[in-house]
Enzyme design. Structure first.
Site, PDB file in Angstrom:
ATOM      1  N   LYS A   1     -12.451  -4.923   2.489  1.00  0.00           N
ATOM      2  CA  LYS A   1     -13.511  -5.388   3.392  1.00  0.00           C
ATOM      3  C   LYS A   1     -14.833  -5.739   2.689  1.00  0.00           C
ATOM      4  O   LYS A   1     -15.679  -6.424   3.270  1.00  0.00           O
ATOM      5  CB  LYS A   1     -13.797  -4.307   4.450  1.00  0.00           C
ATOM      6  CG  LYS A   1     -12.694  -4.142   5.465  1.00  0.00           C
ATOM      7  CD  LYS A   1     -12.711  -5.251   6.489  1.00  0.00           C
ATOM      8  CE  LYS A   1     -11.414  -5.370   7.243  1.00  0.00           C
ATOM      9  NZ  LYS A   1     -10.573  -6.479   6.856  1.00  0.00           N
TER      10      LYS A   1
ATOM     11  N   TYR B   1      -7.383  -5.540   9.825  1.00  0.00           N
ATOM     12  CA  TYR B   1      -7.092  -6.019   8.473  1.00  0.00           C
ATOM     13  C   TYR B   1      -7.431  -7.503   8.329  1.00  0.00           C
ATOM     14  O   TYR B   1      -7.998  -7.923   7.318  1.00  0.00           O
ATOM     15  CB  TYR B   1      -5.622  -5.763   8.123  1.00  0.00           C
ATOM     16  CG  TYR B   1      -5.342  -5.894   6.648  1.00  0.00           C
ATOM     17  CD1 TYR B   1      -5.420  -4.789   5.803  1.00  0.00           C
ATOM     18  CD2 TYR B   1      -5.021  -7.124   6.085  1.00  0.00           C
ATOM     19  CE1 TYR B   1      -5.194  -4.906   4.434  1.00  0.00           C
ATOM     20  CE2 TYR B   1      -4.793  -7.256   4.728  1.00  0.00           C
ATOM     21  CZ  TYR B   1      -4.872  -6.146   3.911  1.00  0.00           C
ATOM     22  OH  TYR B   1      -4.650  -6.264   2.560  1.00  0.00           O
TER      23      TYR B   1
ATOM     24  N   TYR C   1       0.870  -1.177   0.000  1.00  0.00           N
ATOM     25  CA  TYR C   1       0.000   0.000   0.000  1.00  0.00           C
ATOM     26  C   TYR C   1       0.906   1.226   0.000  1.00  0.00           C
ATOM     27  O   TYR C   1       1.748   1.371   0.895  1.00  0.00           O
ATOM     28  CB  TYR C   1      -0.886   0.025   1.248  1.00  0.00           C
ATOM     29  CG  TYR C   1      -1.967  -1.042   1.259  1.00  0.00           C
ATOM     30  CD1 TYR C   1      -1.712  -2.338   1.713  1.00  0.00           C
ATOM     31  CD2 TYR C   1      -3.250  -0.759   0.811  1.00  0.00           C
ATOM     32  CE1 TYR C   1      -2.699  -3.303   1.717  1.00  0.00           C
ATOM     33  CE2 TYR C   1      -4.252  -1.728   0.821  1.00  0.00           C
ATOM     34  CZ  TYR C   1      -3.977  -2.996   1.271  1.00  0.00           C
ATOM     35  OH  TYR C   1      -4.952  -3.956   1.269  1.00  0.00           O
TER      36      TYR C   1
HETATM   37  C1  LIG Z   1     -14.916  -2.465  -9.348  1.00  0.00           C
HETATM   38  C2  LIG Z   1     -14.981  -3.058  -7.955  1.00  0.00           C
HETATM   39  C3  LIG Z   1     -13.818  -3.444  -7.304  1.00  0.00           C
HETATM   40  C4  LIG Z   1     -13.866  -3.988  -6.028  1.00  0.00           C
HETATM   41  N1  LIG Z   1     -12.717  -4.351  -5.407  1.00  0.00           N
HETATM   42  C5  LIG Z   1     -12.784  -4.871  -4.173  1.00  0.00           C
HETATM   43  C6  LIG Z   1     -11.628  -5.271  -3.478  1.00  0.00           C
HETATM   44  O1  LIG Z   1     -10.515  -5.151  -3.985  1.00  0.00           O
HETATM   45  N2  LIG Z   1     -11.764  -5.791  -2.237  1.00  0.00           N
HETATM   46  C7  LIG Z   1     -12.994  -5.961  -1.652  1.00  0.00           C
HETATM   47  O2  LIG Z   1     -13.093  -6.470  -0.532  1.00  0.00           O
HETATM   48  N3  LIG Z   1     -14.097  -5.598  -2.268  1.00  0.00           N
HETATM   49  C8  LIG Z   1     -14.024  -5.063  -3.507  1.00  0.00           C
HETATM   50  N4  LIG Z   1     -15.145  -4.708  -4.136  1.00  0.00           N
HETATM   51  C9  LIG Z   1     -16.391  -4.944  -3.430  1.00  0.00           C
HETATM   52  C10 LIG Z   1     -16.854  -6.391  -3.591  1.00  0.00           C
HETATM   53  O3  LIG Z   1     -16.673  -6.802  -4.906  1.00  0.00           O
HETATM   54  C11 LIG Z   1     -18.313  -6.431  -3.179  1.00  0.00           C
HETATM   55  O4  LIG Z   1     -18.381  -6.058  -1.821  1.00  0.00           O
HETATM   56  C12 LIG Z   1     -18.982  -7.786  -3.385  1.00  0.00           C
HETATM   57  O5  LIG Z   1     -19.117  -8.054  -4.761  1.00  0.00           O
HETATM   58  C13 LIG Z   1     -20.348  -7.789  -2.735  1.00  0.00           C
HETATM   59  O6  LIG Z   1     -21.035  -8.940  -3.116  1.00  0.00           O
HETATM   60  P1  LIG Z   1     -22.613  -8.922  -3.247  1.00  0.00           P
HETATM   61  O7  LIG Z   1     -22.982 -10.303  -3.635  1.00  0.00           O
HETATM   62  O8  LIG Z   1     -23.232  -8.343  -2.038  1.00  0.00           O
HETATM   63  O9  LIG Z   1     -22.926  -7.881  -4.423  1.00  0.00           O
HETATM   64  P2  LIG Z   1     -22.589  -7.995  -5.974  1.00  0.00           P
HETATM   65  O10 LIG Z   1     -21.304  -8.679  -6.185  1.00  0.00           O
HETATM   66  O11 LIG Z   1     -22.778  -6.631  -6.523  1.00  0.00           O
HETATM   67  O12 LIG Z   1     -23.710  -8.952  -6.550  1.00  0.00           O
HETATM   68  C14 LIG Z   1     -25.048  -8.519  -6.712  1.00  0.00           C
HETATM   69  C15 LIG Z   1     -25.701  -9.329  -7.808  1.00  0.00           C
HETATM   70  O13 LIG Z   1     -27.072  -8.936  -7.913  1.00  0.00           O
HETATM   71  C16 LIG Z   1     -27.398  -8.785  -9.281  1.00  0.00           C
HETATM   72  N5  LIG Z   1     -28.526  -7.857  -9.415  1.00  0.00           N
HETATM   73  C17 LIG Z   1     -28.502  -6.506  -9.379  1.00  0.00           C
HETATM   74  N6  LIG Z   1     -29.715  -5.999  -9.542  1.00  0.00           N
HETATM   75  C18 LIG Z   1     -30.552  -7.055  -9.700  1.00  0.00           C
HETATM   76  C19 LIG Z   1     -31.945  -7.158  -9.911  1.00  0.00           C
HETATM   77  N7  LIG Z   1     -32.725  -6.074 -10.023  1.00  0.00           N
HETATM   78  N8  LIG Z   1     -32.478  -8.391 -10.023  1.00  0.00           N
HETATM   79  C20 LIG Z   1     -31.707  -9.501  -9.915  1.00  0.00           C
HETATM   80  N9  LIG Z   1     -30.367  -9.449  -9.718  1.00  0.00           N
HETATM   81  C21 LIG Z   1     -29.803  -8.237  -9.610  1.00  0.00           C
HETATM   82  C22 LIG Z   1     -26.123  -8.276  -9.925  1.00  0.00           C
HETATM   83  O14 LIG Z   1     -26.091  -8.513 -11.312  1.00  0.00           O
HETATM   84  C23 LIG Z   1     -25.068  -9.076  -9.159  1.00  0.00           C
HETATM   85  O15 LIG Z   1     -24.773 -10.296  -9.790  1.00  0.00           O
HETATM   86  C24 LIG Z   1     -15.117  -4.150  -5.393  1.00  0.00           C
HETATM   87  C25 LIG Z   1     -16.289  -3.761  -6.033  1.00  0.00           C
HETATM   88  C26 LIG Z   1     -16.243  -3.209  -7.304  1.00  0.00           C
HETATM   89  C27 LIG Z   1     -17.512  -2.772  -7.978  1.00  0.00           C
END
Ligand SMILES: Cc1cc2nc3c(=O)[nH]c(=O)nc-3n(C[C@H](O)[C@H](O)[C@H](O)COP(=O)(O)OP(=O)(O)OC[C@H]3O[C@@H](n4cnc5c(N)ncnc54)[C@H](O)[C@@H]3O)c2cc1C
Length: 393
Positions: free
Chosen positions: A297, A385, A201
Site C-alpha cells: 500500500k 488489495y 504470500y
Molecule cells: C526498503 C523499502 C521497501 C518497500 N517496499 C514496498 C513495497 O513492496 N510495496 C509498497 O507499496 N511500498 C513499499 N515501500 C514503501 C514505498 O516505497 C514508499 O511508500 C514510497 O517510496 C513513498 O514515496 P514518497 O515519495 O512519499 O517517499 P520517498 O520515496 O521516501 O521519497 C522521498 C524523497 O525525499 C528525499 N528527501 C528526504 N529528505 C529530504 C530533505 N531534507 N530535503 C530534500 N529531499 C529530501 C529523499 O531522498 C527521497 O528521494 C517500501 C519502502 C522501503 C523503504
C-alpha cells in the site's frame, strides 16, 4: 527563484505531484537532497493499484507501465503447506493490480520532467522551510557552496519518513501514531524467472515469506527475519535455502535461484502523522504515513495523496477558493487509516509473532482457512488489495 509550488523530495510522490501540476499549467520546483542516480538506485515497491495507474495516465506517464507492467488478477495464500488462490478480479468487480517497479515509475516521471524542461534541484543540502504559517512561504537550501531561496505560494512536503518537512512542524501542532513490529523483511532482487505467475504470500512455522516479481525475468523475494538480524549474515545461498524451506513442494521444485542484484532488510512499521496540513505546508506520502509492506500500500497511498493534493491546488488557482485545500487532510486521512488497518491486519495474519506462540499460529491458520472458504471474507481482502476508491472533494 519564484514558483507556485515548492515540492520537497523527488520520490514518487514529489515527482508525480510535479507532473500532475505541470499538466494543469501550475509552475513547480522540486528540491531533492540526493542525486538522481541515488534516487533511481533504491529498490522498493512493485504493485500498483488501478487508482495509481489512472493517476500516472493523468500525468501523461503511463505508456511504459501499460506496455511492460504485468496485470495480476489474483494472489495466492500459502498456509499449512498448501496454496489457495484469491480471485481479486472476480471478487472486486473486475479490478486488477499491475506489477511495475517503483524504480521504473520514478524513471518515467524523471524523464517526463526533464522533457518538459521543469526545474529539479538534485543534491540540495540543508533544505529548510520558512514562514509556511504565513502568506509567503520560502524554502532555503545549499548547493555548490551557495545558499539559495525559493519563494512560493505553497510547500508540498513529499520528502519521506526521514525528511525535513514533518520535522519542521512545531511538536504541539502534530499528533504522531506509531506501531513498530518485532521483525523485518530480508529482500533479494535477482534476475531469475518468478516461481509463479502471481504473488504468493506464505504463512509458515518458520515465518512469513513473499514470492514477488518485477517482470518475467526479474524476481523479488522476501523472508521475515528478527528485527536485530543483519544483512551481512545472509549469503545468497542462505537466503535461497530459507526461502525454499518456507515454500510448498511444487514451488520449491520450480524455484530458480541466482546471484542477488540487491539484498537488504526493511523494518516494518505503521505510522501516521495528523493532520497533513499546516498553513501553507502540505505533507504527502511517506512524510505523513508509513505502512508495513504486506499488501503493497505504501506507494499507492503516496499516489492517492498527491492525486488529492494536485486537485486541491488546481481548484485553488482556478476558483480562487481554499475549500478543497481545507479538506485535503481530512480526505487523505480517511483513506490512509483504511490502508493502515488493512496493512496491519494482513501483517498480523501472515507473520510469526514470537510472543504469541503456538496459540497465535493456530488462530492465524483458522482465520486463513475461513478467509479462503468464505466469499464475504475473500471479497473484503480483494477489495482492499486492489485499492479502495478515492472520494471527490
Ligand atoms: C526498503 C523499502 C521497501 C518497500 N517496499 C514496498 C513495497 O513492496 N510495496 C509498497 O507499496 N511500498 C513499499 N515501500 C514503501 C514505498 O516505497 C514508499 O511508500 C514510497 O517510496 C513513498 O514515496 P514518497 O515519495 O512519499 O517517499 P520517498 O520515496 O521516501 O521519497 C522521498 C524523497 O525525499 C528525499 N528527501 C528526504 N529528505 C529530504 C530533505 N531534507 N530535503 C530534500 N529531499 C529530501 C529523499 O531522498 C527521497 O528521494 C517500501 C519502502 C522501503 C523503504
Amino acid at each position: 527563484m519564484r514558483t507556485q509550488i515548492a515540492i520537497i523530495g523527488a520520490g514518487p510522490s514529489g515527482l508525480l505531484l510535479g507532473q500532475l501540476l505541470h499538466q494543469a499549467g501550475i509552475d513547480n520546483v522540486v528540491v531533492e537532497r540526493q542525486t538522481g542516480d541515488y534516487v533511481l538506485g533504491r529498490i522498493r515497491a512493485g504493485v500498483l493499484e488501478q487508482v495509481t495507474m489512472d493517476l500516472l495516465a493523468r500525468a501523461g506517464v503511463d505508456a511504459r507501465a501499460k506496455a511492460e507492467g504485468l496485470p495480476h488478477h489474483g494472489i495466492e495464500l500459502l498456509f499449512q503447506g498448501a496454496r489457495h488462490r484469491i480471485d481479486l478480479h472476480g471478487l472486486s468487480g473486475g479490478k486488477q493490480v499491475t506489477v511495475y517497479g517503483q524504480t521504473e515509475v520514478t524513471r518515467d516521471l524523471m524523464e517526463a520532467r526533464t522533457a518538459a524542461g521543469l526545474t529539479t534541484v538534485y543534491g540540495a543540502a540543508n533544505v529548510s522551510l520558512h514562514d509556511f504559517d504565513g502568506s509567503a512561504p520560502r524554502v532555503r537550501y545549499e548547493k555548490d557552496g551557495a545558499t539559495h531561496e525559493i519563494e512560493c505560494d505553497f510547500i508540498a512536503g513529499c520528502d519521506g519518513y526521514h525528511g525535513v518537512s514533518r520535522a519542521s512542524v512545531p511538536a504541539q501542532a502534530i499528533h504522531l501514531h506509531e506501531k513498530v513490529y518485532p521483525f523485518g523483511w530480508l529482500g533479494v532482487l535477482a534476475d531469475v524467472p518468478p516461481v509463479s505467475d502471481e504473488l504468493i504470500y506464505c504463512n509458515t512455522q518458520r515465518g512469513f515469506a513473499l514470492c514477488s516479481m518485477r517482470s518475467h525475468t526479474r524476481s523479488r523475494y522476501y523472508v521475515q527475519v528478527p528485527l536485530e538480524e543483519r544483512v551481512e549474515n545472509w549469503s545468497d545461498e542462505a537466503f535461497w535455502n530459507e526461502l525454499r524451506a518456507r515454500l510448498d513442494p511444487e514451488a520449491r521444485e520450480r524455484l530458480v535461484t541466482g546471484p542477488s542484484l540487491e539484498k537488504s532488510i526493511a523494518p516494518l512499521r505503521s505510522f501516521v502523522a495528523e493532520p497533513m496540513r499546516f498553513g501553507r505546508l502540505f505533507l504527502a506520502g511517506d512524510a505523513a504515513h508509513i505502512v508495513p509492506p504486506t499488501g503493497a500500500k505504501g506507494l499507492n497511498l503516496a499516489a492517492g495523496d498527491v492525486g488529492y493534493l494536485s486537485e486541491a491546488f488546481i481548484r485553488h488557482y482556478a476558483e480562487r477558493s481554499t475549500a478543497a485545500l481545507d479538506r485535503y487532510s481530512e480526505l487523505c486521512l480517511r483513506r490512509v487509516w483504511k490502508a493502515e488497518r488493512f496493512s496491519w491486519w494482513f501483517t498480523s495474519l501472515m507473520h510469526r509473532f514470537p510472543a504469541e506462540g503456538e496459540f497465535g499460529q493456530k488462530i492465524q491458520e483458522a482465520e486463513l482457512d475461513y478467509l479462503v472458504h468464505s466469499k464475504a471474507a475473500s471479497t473484503s481482502l480483494a477489495e482492499n488489495y486492489v485499492g479502495l476508491p478515492m472520494e471527490s472533494f
